[in-house]
Structure formats: structure tokens, C-alpha cells
Write an enzyme that holds these catalytic residues in place. Structure first.
Site, PDB file in Angstrom:
ATOM      1  N   LYS A  46      32.932  74.224  18.790  1.00  7.17           N
ATOM      2  CA  LYS A  46      32.579  73.015  18.043  1.00  7.17           C
ATOM      3  C   LYS A  46      32.974  71.764  18.844  1.00  7.17           C
ATOM      4  O   LYS A  46      33.684  71.850  19.840  1.00  7.17           O
ATOM      5  CB  LYS A  46      33.271  73.028  16.671  1.00  7.17           C
ATOM      6  CG  LYS A  46      32.909  74.254  15.819  1.00  7.17           C
ATOM      7  CD  LYS A  46      31.415  74.366  15.561  1.00  7.17           C
ATOM      8  CE  LYS A  46      31.062  75.231  14.370  1.00  7.17           C
ATOM      9  NZ  LYS A  46      30.972  76.679  14.637  1.00  7.17           N
TER      10      LYS A  46
HETATM   11  C1  LIG Z   1      31.007  77.496  13.112  1.00  8.64           C
HETATM   12  C2  LIG Z   1      30.226  77.512  11.868  1.00  8.64           C
HETATM   13  C3  LIG Z   1      30.722  78.092  10.689  1.00  8.64           C
HETATM   14  C4  LIG Z   1      31.980  78.891  10.617  1.00  8.64           C
HETATM   15  O1  LIG Z   1      33.091  78.288  11.107  1.00  8.64           O
HETATM   16  P1  LIG Z   1      34.340  79.196  11.583  1.00  8.64           P
HETATM   17  O2  LIG Z   1      35.387  78.193  11.885  1.00  8.64           O
HETATM   18  O3  LIG Z   1      33.881  79.980  12.771  1.00  8.64           O
HETATM   19  O4  LIG Z   1      34.698  80.075  10.442  1.00  8.64           O
HETATM   20  C5  LIG Z   1      29.969  77.980   9.535  1.00  8.64           C
HETATM   21  N1  LIG Z   1      28.786  77.356   9.522  1.00  8.64           N
HETATM   22  C6  LIG Z   1      28.272  76.803  10.634  1.00  8.64           C
HETATM   23  C7  LIG Z   1      26.964  76.082  10.536  1.00  8.64           C
HETATM   24  C8  LIG Z   1      28.959  76.881  11.843  1.00  8.64           C
HETATM   25  O5  LIG Z   1      28.419  76.336  12.939  1.00  8.64           O
END
Ligand SMILES: *Cc1c(COP(=O)(O)O)cnc(C)c1O
Length: 380
Positions: A185
Site C-alpha cells: 500500500k
Molecule cells: C489490501 C486490501 C485489503 C486488505 O488489507 P490487508 O491489510 O491486507 O488485510 C482489502 N481491500 C482492498 C481493496 C485492498 O487493496
């Protein structure tokens, strides 16, 4: 083919100050949730205009907990998009509710609010919109729909930290807003997430669901009155998050510049010439978490995306795919979903690719990425 080092589609950048802050936590004698978590939550809360914020060990669990706080469970329907990471739909199953999908808009690749409205039934309790690639939905339209049908919103803003709508930061308004700090992210805590809540009562419930339902009082008072889990963020993760969050404005601006450069390098006739679809050229709202193309189908019958990914790899450029449609995964087919139900999502989910986009990227990397895309598409 390429002599240059491999260009991945994403990678985290952790500065030395952050690495040293993690060392400090490890040496401090307190490595689980503590002062770093509190400091991270305080900074996030300030960033979101003073709204209560709680951190967790993933973005996924923030959405599950939001649904629990909203009292959503068996018999309730929750509407979401087929084009997201499977976590978005899994949390609906996790609380015992029924996932309902609505097709996406072919331009924004986000859930189509007209399709959402058509899918609402008397059992619908919530919508989980996803801001794919960091591009938000039309927020006034989303919340007008929520108000009209008295629905809760759990914004899956996992990819949208730093994004805004009409000058208003995502997370600073709205109902529940969920973010992820997973490694790919825009900012990371290695793994982690945070949930923006509406009031102190919800924040207190979030704390309970985060840690076994426990409430403490006095020196030795301890009670459990709801079934919670084990979802707390560690101070090690929070130290990484704090170090990353310090650069959020710079990271967002850099990604917007990289996206602008992508558009410049592709040129205005790229779509016509190559049959691929660019993302919306939004430099106001999106944090450009991803830069995604929808590929053309191939005339030779080979699978367009797998072939493209293999050939880009040969050019030394890494490609991601976000995401295969959730409703066609076996777990969801077993719930009765099948091909043909969401035709736009099915086409986009088969042909969408994510080009390299990360903090340490340079304009020269963008040029390399675009040159490889054009070479591969021309050859196909
Ligand atoms: C990364 C992501 C998640 C989940 O996040 P985690 O921290 O990996 O649990 C959920 N929805 C979207 C759209 C994502 O990109």
C-alpha cells in the site's frame, strides 16, 4: 532482453529513521501494543479531522469489526463490488451475512451506484464500496443512497490513503472508513490497518473486538461481554507506520507526478492505436495507488493477460493484476454466483493489469514501463 535491473510493479521504501525507530522499540522492552500504537492513532485521528481512529493488525479485520459494530450478521445482505481483493467479500461471510455483488462502471472500474440501488432489498443493511487504485466513488452520491435506504457504509479505502473527493480527504467524512497498511500500500506498517469511526462508543467497541472483548478497570478489574478476537497492532508495526506516515503528502504528490508522466508517455492516441484502456486521468482525487490498464483481447486466442505478463517479464518489467472477479472464485461459486452475472466486472477482471507504481520509482522507470507495454502490445 533487458540489461537493466528488474522493475517490480510495487515495492516498499523504508527510510533509515524508520529502521532505527524499529530498533528503539525492540530495545525498549515493550514490543506489543503500547506508546507507538497510541501515537500512530493520535496522528491518524488528527489527519482525519479529529475523528476516532483505531489501528489493527490488518486492513481486513477493520472491515469485519466495522460490520460487527454495525450489528450486521446472519440474514443481512451487504452489497459490494466483484472487483476487489477477496478480503472485501470474505468479511461479509465472516460475520455470517450474505454478500451481494453489483457490477462495476467500465470507466472508473469502481462499483456502479445505479447497479447498487437495483440490488437493494429489504434485507440490505450495508454497502462496502472499494476505491480501486485509490480513485474514490462520487461521495455525495454514495451517501445520498445510504441515507435514502438507511444503510451503513463501510468504505474499503484500503488503497485510498491520501485520496480525496472534491477537496475533502477520504476518511475525514463518511461512516466507517477502513485503510490497510499492507506492504504494497502507499504507506505500510508491514501488515496493519486502521478504522475511522463515528464516535467514542464505536471506538470502545472496536477496542473490545480487537482484543478478546476485554474491558479493564482499576488495578485488576477485567470483564468480557462480547466475543472479540486478536487483532491488535504491535508497536513494531506502529513504528514503521509512523515513519511512513510522516511522508504521506510527499508520497501522494510523487505518485500523482508518476501518473501524469504515464499519461504523457502513452500519448493521446494510445487507446486508439493499441486497443488498451487507460485509467481515468484524475489528478485531483486519486492517490494513484495503482496505474491500471485494461488490455485488448488477443486475435490469436491466447489468454491476453497471462501472455502480456509473461512478455513484460521478459522486458524486465513486473506486472500485477488487481483483481480477478470475486464472484467467480470457488468459494463464491458455491454460494450460487456464476459467469454472466456481472459482465463488466468479468471482462475487466480478466483483462486488467497493474503497471509499476511505487514510491522509489523515477520518471525513467515510467518511460521503461511504457516502452515495454507498447512493444508487447504491438507484437501481439
Ligand atoms: C489490501 C486490501 C485489503 C486488505 O488489507 P490487508 O491489510 O491486507 O488485510 C482489502 N481491500 C482492498 C481493496 C485492498 O487493496
Amino acid at each position: 532482453m533487458s540489461q537493466q535491473p528488474f522493475l517490480p510493479f510495487s515495492k516498499p521504501t523504508i527510510d533509515e529513521a524508520t529502521i532505527s525507530a524499529v530498533g528503539d522499540v525492540l530495545r525498549s522492552g515493550w514490543i506489543t501494543s503500547g506508546p507507538k500504537v497510541q501515537a500512530f492513532e493520535a496522528q491518524l485521528s488528527e489527519y482525519f479531522g479529529g475523528r476516532p481512529v483505531r489501528t489493527f493488525n490488518s486492513g481486513t479485520c477493520t472491515m469485519e469489526i466495522a460490520l460487527r459494530i454495525a450489528g450486521i450478521g446472519p440474514g443481512d445482505e451487504v452489497i459490494t463490488t466483484p472487483i476487489s481483493w477477496v478480503a472485501t467479500a470474505n468479511v461479509i461471510l465472516e460475520v455470517g451475512a450474505t454478500p451481494v455483488f453489483a457490477d462495476i462502471d467500465p470507466v472508473t472500474r469502481n462499483i456502479d451506484l445505479a447497479q447498487v440501488e437495483a440490488a437493494i432489498t429489504p434485507r440490505t443493511k450495508a454497502i462496502i464500496p472499494v476505491y480501486l487504485a485509490g480513485l474514490p466513488l462520487d461521495m455525495p452520491m454514495l451517501y445520498a443512497l445510504a441515507n435514502k435506504y438507511n444503510l451503513r457504509i463501510v468504505e474499503d479505502a484500503a488503497q485510498a490513503l491520501g485520496s480525496s473527493w472534491d477537496g475533502e480527504r477520504i476518511g475525514a467524512t463518511g461512516d466507517f472508513v477502513s485503510f490497510s497498511f499492507q506492504a504494497n500500500k502507499n504507506i505500510t506498517s508491514s501488515e496493519g490497518g486502521c478504522l475511522v469511526l463515528n464516535n467514542a462508543e464505536e471506538a470502545r467497541l472496536a477496542e473490545k473486538y480487537r482484543l478478546q472483548g476485554v474491558t479493564r478497570s482499576g488495578f485488576d478489574g477485567l470483564d468480557v461481554d462480547v466475543l472479540g478476537g486478536k487483532f491488535n497492532m504491535t508497536d513494531i508495526a506502529a513504528a514503521i507506520g509512523l515513519g511512513q506516515f510522516a511522508h504521506i503528502e510527499k508520497i501522494t504528490a510523487h505518485r500523482q507526478n508518476l501518473a501524469r508522466h504515464y499519461f504523457k508517455c502513452f500519448g493521446s492516441d494510445f487507446e486508439k492505436q493499441y486497443g488498451a484502456q487507460l485509467p481515468p486521468a484524475d489528478f485531483e482525487n486519486s492517490n494513484w495507488h495503482l496505474f491500471q490498464l485494461v488490455l485488448p483481447e488477443r486475435k490469436d486466442g491466447l489468454p491476453a493477460r497471462a501472455t502480456f505478463m509473461e512478455q513484460m517479464q521478459a522486458h524486465g518489467v513486473g506486472i500485477g493484476y488487481h483483481y480477478p472477479p470475486i464472484h467467480l472464485l470457488s468459494l463464491y461459486r458455491a454460494q450460487g454466483f456464476k459467469e454472466g452475472m456481472f459482465p463488466v466486472a468479468e471482462r475487466v477482471g480478466r483483462l486488467i493489469v497493474s503497471l509499476p507504481m511505487f514510491t522509489a520509482m523515477t520518471e525513467a522507470d515510467v518511460e521503461r514501463s511504457v516502452a515495454a507495454v507498447k512493444a508487447v502490445l504491438k507484437a501481439g
